[in-house]
Design an enzyme around this catalytic site. Structure first.
Site, mmCIF file in Angstrom:
data_model
loop_
_atom_site.group_PDB
_atom_site.id
_atom_site.type_symbol
_atom_site.label_atom_id
_atom_site.label_comp_id
_atom_site.label_asym_id
_atom_site.label_seq_id
_atom_site.Cartn_x
_atom_site.Cartn_y
_atom_site.Cartn_z
ATOM 1 C CB SER A 9 -83.458 21.371 -23.308
ATOM 2 O OG SER A 9 -82.572 22.389 -22.866
ATOM 3 C CB ALA A 10 -83.419 23.659 -27.846
ATOM 4 N N GLY A 14 -84.539 26.402 -19.702
ATOM 5 C CA GLY A 14 -84.549 26.399 -18.247
ATOM 6 C C GLY A 14 -83.567 25.425 -17.618
ATOM 7 C CG ASP A 87 -75.376 25.104 -16.605
ATOM 8 O OD1 ASP A 87 -76.106 24.393 -17.324
ATOM 9 O OD2 ASP A 87 -75.584 26.323 -16.438
ATOM 10 C CD GLU A 88 -73.634 26.280 -20.749
ATOM 11 O OE1 GLU A 88 -73.763 25.720 -21.854
ATOM 12 O OE2 GLU A 88 -74.404 27.167 -20.345
ATOM 13 C CB SER A 89 -73.010 18.528 -19.183
ATOM 14 O OG SER A 89 -74.308 18.415 -19.707
ATOM 15 C CD GLN A 90 -73.539 22.559 -23.881
ATOM 16 O OE1 GLN A 90 -74.174 22.039 -23.003
ATOM 17 N NE2 GLN A 90 -73.478 23.876 -24.028
ATOM 18 C CB VAL A 170 -67.254 25.595 -29.254
ATOM 19 C CG1 VAL A 170 -67.359 26.435 -27.979
ATOM 20 C CG2 VAL A 170 -67.393 24.107 -28.929
ATOM 21 C CE1 TYR A 178 -75.417 28.976 -31.529
ATOM 22 C CE2 TYR A 178 -74.721 30.578 -29.881
ATOM 23 C CZ TYR A 178 -74.418 29.606 -30.815
ATOM 24 O OH TYR A 178 -73.110 29.263 -31.048
HETATM 25 N N1 LIG Z 1 -86.923 38.150 -17.703
HETATM 26 C C1 LIG Z 1 -87.412 36.902 -17.597
HETATM 27 N N2 LIG Z 1 -88.373 36.653 -16.682
HETATM 28 C C2 LIG Z 1 -88.886 35.406 -16.559
HETATM 29 N N3 LIG Z 1 -88.478 34.353 -17.304
HETATM 30 C C3 LIG Z 1 -87.529 34.560 -18.209
HETATM 31 C C4 LIG Z 1 -86.932 35.827 -18.405
HETATM 32 N N4 LIG Z 1 -86.003 35.718 -19.372
HETATM 33 C C5 LIG Z 1 -86.001 34.421 -19.744
HETATM 34 N N5 LIG Z 1 -86.907 33.719 -19.054
HETATM 35 C C6 LIG Z 1 -87.195 32.291 -19.157
HETATM 36 O O1 LIG Z 1 -86.136 31.578 -18.529
HETATM 37 C C7 LIG Z 1 -85.942 30.352 -19.210
HETATM 38 C C8 LIG Z 1 -84.480 30.185 -19.607
HETATM 39 O O2 LIG Z 1 -83.777 29.839 -18.500
HETATM 40 P P1 LIG Z 1 -82.286 29.265 -18.507
HETATM 41 O O3 LIG Z 1 -82.225 28.436 -17.272
HETATM 42 O O4 LIG Z 1 -81.323 30.359 -18.654
HETATM 43 O O5 LIG Z 1 -82.263 28.337 -19.835
HETATM 44 P P2 LIG Z 1 -81.125 27.415 -20.470
HETATM 45 O O6 LIG Z 1 -80.069 27.175 -19.437
HETATM 46 O O7 LIG Z 1 -81.843 26.159 -20.884
HETATM 47 O O8 LIG Z 1 -80.614 28.156 -21.681
HETATM 48 C C9 LIG Z 1 -86.849 30.388 -20.412
HETATM 49 O O9 LIG Z 1 -87.996 29.627 -20.114
HETATM 50 C C10 LIG Z 1 -87.213 31.837 -20.579
HETATM 51 O O10 LIG Z 1 -88.454 32.017 -21.183
HETATM 52 C C1 LIG Z 2 -76.305 25.693 -30.342
HETATM 53 C C2 LIG Z 2 -74.917 26.000 -29.918
HETATM 54 C C3 LIG Z 2 -74.670 26.630 -28.712
HETATM 55 N N1 LIG Z 2 -73.405 26.898 -28.331
HETATM 56 C C4 LIG Z 2 -73.150 27.604 -27.063
HETATM 57 C C5 LIG Z 2 -73.940 28.874 -26.893
HETATM 58 C C6 LIG Z 2 -74.033 29.013 -25.397
HETATM 59 O O1 LIG Z 2 -72.855 29.665 -24.949
HETATM 60 C C7 LIG Z 2 -74.063 27.554 -24.900
HETATM 61 C C8 LIG Z 2 -75.456 27.046 -24.554
HETATM 62 O O2 LIG Z 2 -76.041 27.823 -23.553
HETATM 63 P P1 LIG Z 2 -77.420 27.494 -22.761
HETATM 64 O O3 LIG Z 2 -78.266 28.712 -22.918
HETATM 65 O O4 LIG Z 2 -76.963 27.299 -21.344
HETATM 66 O O5 LIG Z 2 -78.040 26.261 -23.326
HETATM 67 O O6 LIG Z 2 -73.555 26.773 -25.980
HETATM 68 C C9 LIG Z 2 -72.336 26.525 -29.131
HETATM 69 O O7 LIG Z 2 -71.162 26.742 -28.774
HETATM 70 N N2 LIG Z 2 -72.565 25.896 -30.318
HETATM 71 C C10 LIG Z 2 -73.817 25.626 -30.750
HETATM 72 O O8 LIG Z 2 -73.973 25.044 -31.857
#
Ligand SMILES: Nc1ncnc2c1ncn2[C@@H]1O[C@H](COP(=O)(O)OP(=O)(O)O)[C@@H](O)[C@H]1O
Ligand SMILES: Cc1cn([C@H]2C[C@H](O)[C@@H](COP(=O)(O)O)O2)c(=O)[nH]c1=O
Ligand SMILES: [Zn+2]
Length: 192
Positions: A9-10, A14, A87-90, A170, A178
């Site tokens: 995802s972006a 979640g 996690d962070e598998s990119q 990175v 972001y």
């Molecule tokens: N304080 C909060 N309470 C409830 N949901 C939240 C809160 N802050 C962020 N979120 C929601 O949590 C989700 C982000 O979760 P996360 O697992 O950290 O995302 P990702 O790993 O994809 O970056 C989003 O849907 C966001 O809207």
């Molecule tokens: C778009 C983008 C992201 N990153 C970094 C920024 C964060 O540390 C992670 C992604 O975190 P997530 O919320 O768990 O998805 O990746 C980056 O290094 N370069 C980029 O272009």
């Protein structure tokens, strides 16, 4: 037969939350998941996976030089591992994605990877390129742009909130750096 999954995802869709929910599911069934995250992403403290909604678990760290197949053989010597969550598998290398296919195919352990598909320039990360190529199951997790469309792009911003059009792939950061947006708003922000 175990399988490899790529949940992509972006940002802020979640991914970490879903990973932690999967881990909880395994544990409540008496099974043992193991979590990995990238050593370079230390936003929430090293060796932890955190979601923005407050869940948190300890994790093993991976660096670009780690052999994850050997590491999993070593860790499973200490007790059965039922699932590997990354996690962070990119940030995985091509070699590491291959090693994880070996975990699935030779050790018969499911591997669930969570990561970004593309960077702030719309280019694939190395890990994502090979996960998209080799995973058995691709699952898109969705988040929304401020306009209500699906957000499939990520803008990197400078301190003044302007979209940046160049730089290293990175750069660790969160909501301060972001914003996930739809493709139309990505183009608009970058003047494309
Ligand atoms: N304080 C909060 N309470 C409830 N949901 C939240 C809160 N802050 C962020 N979120 C929601 O949590 C989700 C982000 O979760 P996360 O697992 O950290 O995302 P990702 O790993 O994809 O970056 C989003 O849907 C966001 O809207
Ligand atoms: C778009 C983008 C992201 N990153 C970094 C920024 C964060 O540390 C992670 C992604 O975190 P997530 O919320 O768990 O998805 O990746 C980056 O290094 N370069 C980029 O272009
Ligand atoms: Zn939009």
């Amino acid at each position: 037969m175990a399988q490899m999954y790529f949940y992509y995802s972006a940002m802020n869709a979640g991914k970490s939350t879903t990973l932690l929910q999967s881990s909880f599911n395994y544990r409540e069934r008496g099974m043992t998941p193991i979590i990995f995250t990238a050593a370079i992403d230390d936003r929430f403290g090293k060796g932890k996976v955190s979601s923005r909604i407050g869940l948190q678990e300890d994790a093993e760290l991976f660096n670009s030089t780690d052999d994850l197949y050997q590491k999993l053989i070593q860790l499973s010597g200490a007790g059965k591992i039922d699932c590997v969550l990354i996690d962070e598998s990119q940030f995985l290398t091509k070699e590491q994605v291959y090693q994880l296919t070996e975990v699935v195919d030779k050790l018969d352990i499911p591997v669930l990877c969570y990561g970004l598909r593309t960077d702030f320039l719309g280019e694939l990360f190395e890990g994502s390129r090979y996960l998209l190529s080799w995973a058995d199951k691709l699952v898109e997790l969705k988040t929304i742009c401020h306009c209500g469309r699906k957000a499939n792009m990520v803008i990197r911003q400078d301190a003044a909130g302007n979209a940046i059009a160049g730089g290293n792939q990175v750069e660790i950061g969160g909501n301060d750096r972001y914003v996930s947006v739809c493709r139309a708003h990505y183009k608009e922000a970058l003047g494309l």
